[in-house]
Scaffold this motif. Structure first.
Motif, PDB file in Angstrom:
ATOM      1  N   GLN A   1      -3.523  16.538  17.489  1.00  0.00           N
ATOM      2  CA  GLN A   1      -4.365  16.112  16.690  1.00  0.00           C
ATOM      3  C   GLN A   1      -4.682  16.753  15.438  1.00  0.00           C
ATOM      4  N   ASP A   2      -5.113  16.012  14.358  1.00  0.00           N
ATOM      5  CA  ASP A   2      -5.378  16.509  12.906  1.00  0.00           C
ATOM      6  C   ASP A   2      -3.962  17.302  12.494  1.00  0.00           C
ATOM      7  N   ARG A   3      -2.867  16.516  12.649  1.00  0.00           N
ATOM      8  CA  ARG A   3      -1.843  17.050  11.899  1.00  0.00           C
ATOM      9  C   ARG A   3      -0.918  16.028  11.295  1.00  0.00           C
ATOM     10  N   CYS A   4      -0.220  16.280  10.311  1.00  0.00           N
ATOM     11  CA  CYS A   4       0.582  15.172   9.609  1.00  0.00           C
ATOM     12  C   CYS A   4       2.061  15.347  10.267  1.00  0.00           C
ATOM     13  N   LEU A   5       2.635  14.211  10.633  1.00  0.00           N
ATOM     14  CA  LEU A   5       3.941  14.372  11.201  1.00  0.00           C
ATOM     15  C   LEU A   5       4.974  14.496  10.253  1.00  0.00           C
ATOM     16  N   MET A   6       4.810  13.999   9.090  1.00  0.00           N
ATOM     17  CA  MET A   6       5.656  14.337   7.911  1.00  0.00           C
ATOM     18  C   MET A   6       5.849  15.862   7.644  1.00  0.00           C
ATOM     19  N   VAL A   7       4.806  16.389   7.478  1.00  0.00           N
ATOM     20  CA  VAL A   7       4.750  17.794   7.163  1.00  0.00           C
ATOM     21  C   VAL A   7       5.381  18.553   8.473  1.00  0.00           C
ATOM     22  N   GLU A   8       4.980  18.206   9.637  1.00  0.00           N
ATOM     23  CA  GLU A   8       5.497  19.275  10.670  1.00  0.00           C
ATOM     24  C   GLU A   8       6.985  18.941  10.753  1.00  0.00           C
ATOM     25  N   HIS A   9       7.432  17.691  10.504  1.00  0.00           N
ATOM     26  CA  HIS A   9       8.960  17.462  10.795  1.00  0.00           C
ATOM     27  C   HIS A   9       9.762  18.174   9.752  1.00  0.00           C
ATOM     28  N   ARG A  10       9.016  18.050   8.651  1.00  0.00           N
ATOM     29  CA  ARG A  10       9.692  18.944   7.439  1.00  0.00           C
ATOM     30  C   ARG A  10       9.809  20.476   7.735  1.00  0.00           C
ATOM     31  N   ALA A  11       9.002  20.766   8.222  1.00  0.00           N
ATOM     32  CA  ALA A  11       8.768  22.176   8.617  1.00  0.00           C
ATOM     33  C   ALA A  11       9.918  22.697   9.683  1.00  0.00           C
ATOM     34  N   LEU A  12      10.233  21.892  10.341  1.00  0.00           N
ATOM     35  CA  LEU A  12      11.439  22.082  11.605  1.00  0.00           C
ATOM     36  C   LEU A  12      12.439  22.500  11.026  1.00  0.00           C
TER      37      LEU A  12
ATOM     38  N   GLN B   1       1.025  -1.124  -0.069  1.00  0.00           N
ATOM     39  CA  GLN B   1      -0.130   0.125   0.030  1.00  0.00           C
ATOM     40  C   GLN B   1       0.895   1.512   0.059  1.00  0.00           C
ATOM     41  N   SER B   2       1.980   1.254  -0.740  1.00  0.00           N
ATOM     42  CA  SER B   2       3.025   2.225  -0.592  1.00  0.00           C
ATOM     43  C   SER B   2       2.441   3.647  -0.925  1.00  0.00           C
ATOM     44  N   SER B   3       1.391   3.711  -1.891  1.00  0.00           N
ATOM     45  CA  SER B   3       0.922   5.322  -2.330  1.00  0.00           C
ATOM     46  C   SER B   3       0.001   5.532  -1.129  1.00  0.00           C
ATOM     47  N   GLN B   4      -0.451   4.989  -0.035  1.00  0.00           N
ATOM     48  CA  GLN B   4      -1.086   5.504   1.025  1.00  0.00           C
ATOM     49  C   GLN B   4      -0.122   6.172   2.091  1.00  0.00           C
ATOM     50  N   PRO B   5      -0.770   7.340   2.895  1.00  0.00           N
ATOM     51  CA  PRO B   5       0.190   7.918   3.744  1.00  0.00           C
ATOM     52  C   PRO B   5       0.337   6.999   5.063  1.00  0.00           C
ATOM     53  N   SER B   6      -0.321   6.044   5.382  1.00  0.00           N
ATOM     54  CA  SER B   6      -0.056   5.223   6.380  1.00  0.00           C
ATOM     55  C   SER B   6       1.153   4.286   5.957  1.00  0.00           C
ATOM     56  N   PHE B   7       1.536   4.421   4.887  1.00  0.00           N
ATOM     57  CA  PHE B   7       2.864   3.661   4.630  1.00  0.00           C
ATOM     58  C   PHE B   7       4.024   4.601   4.441  1.00  0.00           C
ATOM     59  N   TYR B   8       3.706   5.795   3.476  1.00  0.00           N
ATOM     60  CA  TYR B   8       4.916   6.335   2.968  1.00  0.00           C
ATOM     61  C   TYR B   8       5.183   7.451   4.228  1.00  0.00           C
ATOM     62  N   VAL B   9       4.099   7.862   4.977  1.00  0.00           N
ATOM     63  CA  VAL B   9       4.751   8.843   6.294  1.00  0.00           C
ATOM     64  C   VAL B   9       5.635   8.084   7.098  1.00  0.00           C
ATOM     65  N   PRO B  10       5.414   6.835   7.308  1.00  0.00           N
ATOM     66  CA  PRO B  10       6.413   5.861   8.395  1.00  0.00           C
ATOM     67  C   PRO B  10       7.589   5.936   7.705  1.00  0.00           C
ATOM     68  N   LEU B  11       7.801   5.480   6.267  1.00  0.00           N
ATOM     69  CA  LEU B  11       8.832   5.395   5.412  1.00  0.00           C
ATOM     70  C   LEU B  11       9.800   6.715   5.522  1.00  0.00           C
ATOM     71  N   TYR B  12       9.109   7.908   5.373  1.00  0.00           N
ATOM     72  CA  TYR B  12       9.698   8.822   5.344  1.00  0.00           C
ATOM     73  C   TYR B  12      10.267   9.261   6.945  1.00  0.00           C
ATOM     74  N   LEU B  13       9.742   9.033   8.078  1.00  0.00           N
ATOM     75  CA  LEU B  13       9.987   8.953   9.313  1.00  0.00           C
ATOM     76  C   LEU B  13      11.386   7.954   9.353  1.00  0.00           C
ATOM     77  N   GLN B  14      11.287   6.860   8.799  1.00  0.00           N
ATOM     78  CA  GLN B  14      12.643   5.940   9.129  1.00  0.00           C
ATOM     79  C   GLN B  14      13.648   6.309   8.385  1.00  0.00           C
ATOM     80  N   ARG B  15      13.417   7.012   7.182  1.00  0.00           N
ATOM     81  CA  ARG B  15      14.402   7.675   6.518  1.00  0.00           C
ATOM     82  C   ARG B  15      15.198   9.046   7.087  1.00  0.00           C
ATOM     83  N   ALA B  16      14.242   9.584   7.752  1.00  0.00           N
ATOM     84  CA  ALA B  16      14.648  10.876   8.634  1.00  0.00           C
ATOM     85  C   ALA B  16      15.300  10.544   9.875  1.00  0.00           C
ATOM     86  N   GLY B  17      15.578   9.149  10.158  1.00  0.00           N
ATOM     87  CA  GLY B  17      16.515   8.901  11.153  1.00  0.00           C
ATOM     88  C   GLY B  17      15.771   8.417  12.510  1.00  0.00           C
TER      89      GLY B  17
END
Length: 148
Positions: free
Chosen positions: A133-144, A34-50
């Motif tokens: 609540q109601d935020r994307c961890l990938m988006v917020e991490h990128r904004a850091l 399900q790699s096109s879904q946020p519930s896969f690609y967000v954790p993938l992003y987080l793992q790649r981010a360390g």
């Protein structure tokens, strides 16, 4: 301190939270199929981010690992400290996970974009767990990394 202090709304507080996180359990993670879904690609992003990403899928009973990491079926079964639980579940499915979240005693619980559950958020906050609540961890991490 009033438990509402644990309900994080301000971007500064949210970014400070992320900066202190190392281990993230992803509740409701999907698999590589399900790699096109946020519930896969967000954790993938987080793992790649360390981050140390721990998969906690709700479905896929045959799956034993995701992102090269062993799968856990309950948050409370994860050994060691979980800094943050990133939740990909529909709002109506969140309450069923409350006891497991409380038992796991994570530092924080993060409900992804579009997900709010005030009663669960309040219960977690009262237990000393920070809630976003109601935020994307990938988006917020990128904004850091960026000013503003």
């Amino acid at each position: 301190m009033h438990h509402h202090a644990n309900l994080l709304e301000r971007t500064d507080d949210i970014q400070e939270l992320i900066a202190g996180v190392r281990r993230i359990a992803v509740l409701g993670i999907k698999t590589e199929q399900q790699s096109s879904q946020p519930s896969f690609y967000v954790p993938l992003y987080l793992q790649r981010a360390g981050f140390d990403v721990i998969p906690v899928p709700v479905y896929y009973p045959e799956t034993t690992e995701i992102l090269g990491q062993p799968v856990y079926r309950r948050l409370a079964d994860i050994p060691g400290t979980v800094d943050l639980v990133d939740v990909f579940r529909r709002p109506e499915d969140i309450e069923a996970h409350l006891d497991d979240m409380l038992a796991a005693k994570p530092g924080a619980v993060w409900l992804q974009s579009g997900i709010r559950h005030q009663a669960v958020a309040e219960a977690l906050a009262r237990a000393g767990i920070k809630v976003v609540q109601d935020r994307c961890l990938m988006v917020e991490h990128r904004a850091l990394g960026s000013p503003g």
